[in-house]
Write a protein that holds these residues in place. Structure first.
Motif: not given
Ligand code: UD1
Length: 420
Positions: A43-49
């Motif tokens: 979820d952090v990777d998705i939010m970062a994108e």
């Protein structure tokens, strides 16, 4: 493979449910924002994108994110990313505050019930925004800025409280959020906003008061520890009659959960840097009613149903927050659990052991709950759709193995066939 007793120590890092909102809050302050204690989760990777596509520079190193926020940011949150992550709705408040307009795709994320956005919408309207929905997007407009107001939430929604808090820090005048959510993650968000120069009082109580300021400065902030991950290990320890030190955790954020585990027969003690759980006997059944914080958290429902499924006695578990949490029960029943549901109540009759079988994770906590059930099931349990677990648990399999569990992660069969 079930049967192992968990023993040893495990360390938890920052909370998924906080860090995603802290990343949204960074949008409020142009410049270099640093967030630490960041968990290595999907979820952090998705939010970062998502944040990158709004024009920010995002660099990550282990446990840390640096978000460079430009003076002018985009006002549209990408449909493909938002529908994968419900928490991305939390960019609505900051984007509206910064840009005077925000377009956020209607979110996806966990498949656990209707999860309306009416409280977000009504609250932002109170602050003067015009809200409409078009072509799968929620559109908010406040071309002349937002104006402080008193907003009464019909239900203490975590997401709505956070969105209103982030929208109001740059509004003109005073905003009062009444019947606000009181979760530790709200306090964490308020602390980050305060360190950016926002004037926020009362976070962690039912009434939050915000005095709007003209602008905010970038900051560095450490994410609050993940109470749900800590609690997952506590439950696993009790179920497997184990002995585990859960480090980096804040037991005061888990008061009711730990109290109930003591009621099951566990010994719990507070450590300088976490807490210790041990269990020498079969757990006793425990009745649970989920409620907003400081009540028993809905995220723990799958774990408590799984625990009661192997407890001595029968228990009634009542879910009051998300209507879809019980979907997980049909998978647990495949492992031999004796559970009957009626509306939002479940009666669980404990069995000495469950019986391993193939099951599917239906959301993040259900997935973790099925893994816990597998730990106390005879033979082999295979949990599929574990991308749900990856959303919020960093190295879950490795952590369980380090505590002695017999668990491995294998590629799904389609990955072997299609190379994906
Ligand atoms: C957050 C957490 C989630 C946790 C939940 C409750 C994140 C990413 N997720 O979810 O893990 O289980 O808090 O503690 O932080 N509702 C409405 N209208 C609204 C908003 C909410 O009807 O405008 C309803 C929802 O459908 C749900 C209930 O209120 O039934 C609780 O929702 P909310 O507290 O907003 O949870 P989330 O912020 O989505």
């Amino acid at each position: 493979m079930g049967g192992a007793r968990l023993a040893g120590e495990v360390r938890v890092t920052g909370a998924k449910n906080s860090v995603l909102k802290l990343m949204a809050a960074a949008l409020l302050a142009p410049g270099r924002n640093t967030i630490s204690q960041v968990p290595a989760i999907l979820d952090v990777d998705i939010m970062a994108e998502l944040v990158r596509r709004l024009g920010c520079g995002v660099t990550s190193s282990p446990g840390q994110l640096v978000i460079e926020v430009p003076d002018v940011i985009g006002d549209e949150a990408d449909y493909d990313l938002v529908r994968r992550l419900r928490a991305s709705i939390s960019v609505l408040g900051p984007l509206l505050a910064r840009c005077g307009e925000a377009r956020v795709a209607l979110p996806g994320g966990d498949n656990i019930g209707s999860r309306g956005l009416d409280l977000h919408v009504a609250g932002l309207q109170k602050l003067g925004a015009q809200m409409e929905s078009e072509h799968g997007f929620l559109i908010a407009r406040a071309p002349h800025g937002l104006t402080g107001a008193t907003v009464w939430l019909d239900f203490p929604s975590v997401g709505a409280t956070e969105n209103l808090l982030m929208a109001s820090v740059l509004a003109k005048g005073t905003t009062v959020i009444d019947n606000a959510a009181r979760e530790p993650e709200i306090i964490d968000l308020a602390r980050m906003l305060q360190s950016m120069g926002a004037k926020v009082e009362g976070a962690g109580t039912s009434t939050i008061e915000v005095q709007g300021v003209p602008g905010l400065s970038p900051t560095s902030h450490a994410t609050v520890p993940d109470r749900i991950v800590a609690g997952t290990f506590a439950m696993a320890t009790v179920m497997t009659r184990g002995d585990v030190e859960i480090l980096g955790a804040r037991p005061e954020h888990l008061e009711i959960v730990l109290d109930r585990l003591v009621g099951c027969g566990a010994a719990v003690s507070v450590l300088d840097d976490g807490f210790h759980v041990s269990m020498g006997e079969r757990p006793k059944a425990v009745d649970i009613v989920t409620l907003p914080y400081p009540g028993f958290p809905t995220d723990f429902l799958p774990f408590i149903v799984a625990l009661n499924a192997v407890a001595d006695g029968a228990a009634m578990v009542t879910e009051n927050v998300f209507e879809g949490r019980f979907k997980f029960i049909q998978e647990l029943v495949r492992l031999g659990a004796d559970v009957r549901t009626d509306g939002h109540h479940a009666i669980v009759r404990g069995r000495e052991r469950l019986s391993g079988a193939p099951v599917d994770a239906t959301d993040i906590r259900a997935g973790a709950g099925l893994v816990l059930a597998g730990l106390v099931a005879d033979g082999l349990t295979t949990v599929s759709e574990i991308h749900h677990i990856d959303r919020g648990y960093a190295g879950f399999v490795e952590q369980l193995r380090s505590l002695g569990a017999d668990v491995v992660r294998e590629p799904a069969p389609y990955a072997e066939t299609f190379g994906g």
